[in-house]
Design an enzyme around this catalytic site. Structure first.
Site, PDB file in Angstrom:
ATOM      1  CB  THR B 265      -0.825  -0.093   1.204  1.00 50.52           C
ATOM      2  OG1 THR B 265      -1.506  -1.124   1.172  1.00 50.52           O
ATOM      3  CG2 THR B 265      -1.617   1.372   1.540  1.00 50.52           C
ATOM      4  NE  ARG B 293      -9.327  -7.428   2.571  1.00 48.74           N
ATOM      5  CZ  ARG B 293      -8.415  -6.923   2.594  1.00 48.74           C
ATOM      6  NH1 ARG B 293      -7.678  -5.990   1.370  1.00 48.74           N
ATOM      7  NH2 ARG B 293      -7.463  -6.754   3.523  1.00 48.74           N
ATOM      8  N   GLY B 295     -10.625  -3.413   2.456  1.00 43.58           N
ATOM      9  CA  GLY B 295      -9.505  -3.233   3.519  1.00 43.58           C
ATOM     10  C   GLY B 295      -9.517  -2.019   4.145  1.00 43.58           C
ATOM     11  CG  ASP B 296      -6.166  -0.802   6.186  1.00 46.99           C
ATOM     12  OD1 ASP B 296      -5.771  -1.733   5.500  1.00 46.99           O
ATOM     13  OD2 ASP B 296      -5.105  -0.200   7.056  1.00 46.99           O
ATOM     14  CB  THR B 316       0.995  -0.099   5.041  1.00 54.41           C
ATOM     15  OG1 THR B 316       1.335  -1.267   3.912  1.00 54.41           O
ATOM     16  CG2 THR B 316       2.002   0.070   5.706  1.00 54.41           C
ATOM     17  N   GLY B 317      -0.840  -2.615   5.959  1.00 55.89           N
ATOM     18  CA  GLY B 317      -0.771  -4.048   6.765  1.00 55.89           C
ATOM     19  C   GLY B 317      -1.771  -4.987   6.324  1.00 55.89           C
ATOM     20  N   GLY B 319      -5.362  -5.582   6.528  1.00 55.69           N
ATOM     21  CA  GLY B 319      -6.137  -4.317   6.655  1.00 55.69           C
ATOM     22  C   GLY B 319      -7.345  -4.896   7.700  1.00 55.69           C
TER      23      GLY B 319
END
Lengths: 399, 399
Positions: B265, B293, B295-296, B316-317, B319
């Site tokens: 990200t 889906r 994510g964050d 970042t990671g 999510g």
């Protein structure tokens, strides 16, 4: 903070008197000791006295700030007692005025609020989980055309119904959310399935519908969500084309009871006999919405939050402000990081922070002792709560 | 808390000695006064002494907890100085190991990180806004095939590219986010347009694309996002069908440098000369993702948060964990409600809270004094920062 609390509650009525007496006795008593040590002691005692007074004043100040008169809703907060279980629901907040309501309509709302909350109450009383109570309670409201969720969902600009929902488990901090589905009868069931049976937290649109199908959830033809009432609201909204450009009070009258097209959502928060908290929210979104707008209802931390360490919260209101304010999580954060009670945290977030930001709406919440908050800054919020003694409270208007 | 801080910093080296001396003098001095008042005084002084010690210990304990050794990343925190402006970026976190990297590839990553951050640095140096710096810096990374955002976006299970982005303005707390777009070249521009030119915070799918078109943003044929590298990753992911069912370390090797398909990200946080903070995040999501889906990255409070009162954060990671933990907002909340520094709050959230939850990833953040944090619990995070003196720091691996 915990320690300060103890001091505050145990000493606040007596400490200033004590300090005053102490200071007086220091001032007027002659000690048979060296001048130096007396001087040091006087200074030290004064420093400590000052410290304690300031700390107490600061603490008391904080409390006053959140306990001040406000447009608060009904709050049931019996901090000294831990309830065996507890449940609270909302059916949307907005410009709900008694003058726009007929006795029949009011009775209909109250009946469905009672039916909903009794569903969850029975589950909790029989030892069921807060997650089941939240899901099944919301199902009842989703199946009613009275609320903007499930059957009663409002129409988008494209004359479709796009539904959002979310749920969170306070024990595991797991969560599930779906956004923009058009054929899932009960979106809260989809949010629950996403949480329980997928590695994801959030799914949207066709993808989410595909997952719902794979999970064997009840799908319906999109026409299931058609109601004359909601379709007429869309027509009026389109005629006026005032969507979101106007503020709350100036906006057109699109709902016979909630005088604003931005509002209307259902939600539930519950504590079960095992001490587990859960919260869920379900909505049809905003009348005449376009551009695939997503509100706060499917956003974990904004529309829904639950954490056994603090509380469970479901929001309803002008979604954009609830997202920007992280409303549901913020109540939990104020409890966890500042030691506020559920009541204090709810007031602070809704009456102070959200209001300053320009947002309107409300929340229902329950803490891990079973205390309940129903806080809103609008004219009304459909709401109900039941405690472990079976006492039912239903409210619609502010007072 | 503020008052406690003052006490802690000004007195912590001396207060215990002072109290000990005081207590000793009380114990061994004979006063020529009534026994009663001396007794009261002794008790009171001891109570105050105890109070001060406990309060100091509690405060010190909190600090120790977040300052303990951790898998921390690079942190630049010169708390005593207020920087004129500051900027920090990330290009994704994950199992980035030197052994998987060629010198050429490493140089390529460093070059694009430097190009990106110098873009934002120049804007800030010339008096531009943090919002412009964040947007333009992210544009450079979106236009590079090296990062999982824009041009380099990964493929979904349906062999499409669905991109997410979000941005937040710390001055107004306004925000914009888009999810699941397939033809908008620079999703961060869409997030910015949603924030600036719509009443909404979040839009998704076709609706968001329609809005992008109305706004005159650059649209591309979805094939623009095709890269051999990402398509091969999808093929490998499908062959193994391990999507998200496996944990981090067990997962297949889908990216030559970030050894996990969940990560990658880009993001930026900046402080401008007017003291305004902003943060933004852009991503292609997760390789082989399905069911729509989200994510964050497009979730305000999870992937992105900015508030002039505290800090600006881009995540970042993995999510799902960042959503459940409200990671970006939680750092701000710890600063606002517990008085933690940016460094302390970032460590607490990433190394303690996120790690305990089972999540992996990192954040970059800048506070309102220009202090920067780059915190991650993975083997590496592509990152860079520049201060107002023009000093550049670039990092990839943990140490």
């Amino acid at each position: 903070m915990c320690f300060l609390r103890i001091i505050q509650f145990e000493c606040k009525d007596t400490d200033k008197k004590l300090l005053f007496n102490l200071w007086s006795s220091l001032k007027y008593t002659n000690f048979n000791a060296t001048i130096q040590s007396i001087d040091l002691m006087k200074k030290s005692i004064f420093l400590f006295s000052f410290l304690v007074i300031v700390l107490n004043c600061k603490e008391t100040g904080e409390h006053q700030a959140v306990e001040s008169d406000s447009d608060s809703g009904h709050i049931i907060d019996s901090s000294n007692e831990k309830a065996e279980f507890s449940i609270v629901i909302h059916g949307g907040a907005g410009t709900i005025l008694k003058k726009n309501m007929t006795p029949e309509k009011e009775a209909a709302y109250k009946a469905i609020l009672e039916k909903s909350i009794r569903t969850g109450y029975d589950i909790l009383k029989n030892g069921g989980t807060s997650l089941d109570a939240v899901t099944k309670t919301i199902n009842v409201m989703e199946d009613s055309p009275l609320f903007n969720a499930g059957k009663g969902a409002v129409f988008t600009n494209a004359e479709t119904n796009e539904l959002d929902a979310s749920i969170m488990d306070g024990k595991t901090l797991n969560a599930g959310a779906s956004a923009g589905t058009t054929n899932v009868r009960n979106p809260i069931d989809l949010a629950r399935a996403i949480m329980d049976n997928s590695p994801h937290v959030m799914m949207a649109g066709n993808g989410a519908e595909k997952f719902a199908e794979e999970q064997g959830l009840q799908l319906v033809d999109p026409s299931y969500f058609y109601t004359d009432n909601r379709f007429n609201s869309l027509k009026r909204a389109k005629e006026r084309e005032t969507i979101e450009l106007d503020h709350d009070d100036k906006s057109a009258f699109y709902d016979p009871t909630i005088k604003d097209y931005k509002f209307g959502t259902v939600g539930c928060a519950a504590l079960d006999k095992n001490g587990n908290l859960a919260a869920g929210t379900s909505t049809g979104g905003m009348t005449n919405k376009r551009w695939g707008r997503i509100g706060d209802a499917p956003i974990i931390g904004a529309g829904t939050y639950a954490n056994n360490a603090t509380c469970a919260v479901s929001s309803t209101g002008w979604g954009e402000y609830f997202i920007r304010g992280m409303v549901a999580y913020d109540i939990s954060a104020l409890m966890e990081y500042k030691g506020l009670s559920l009541q204090e945290a709810s007031k602070e977030v809704i009456q102070n922070k959200l209001t300053k930001l320009g947002g309107t709406g409300g929340i229902v919440a329950v803490d891990n002792n079973g205390n309940v908050a129903m806080e809103f800054n609008t004219a009304g919020m459909y709401r109900a709560t039941m405690n472990d003694k079976g006492e039912l409270t239903i409210g619609i208007y502010k007072k």
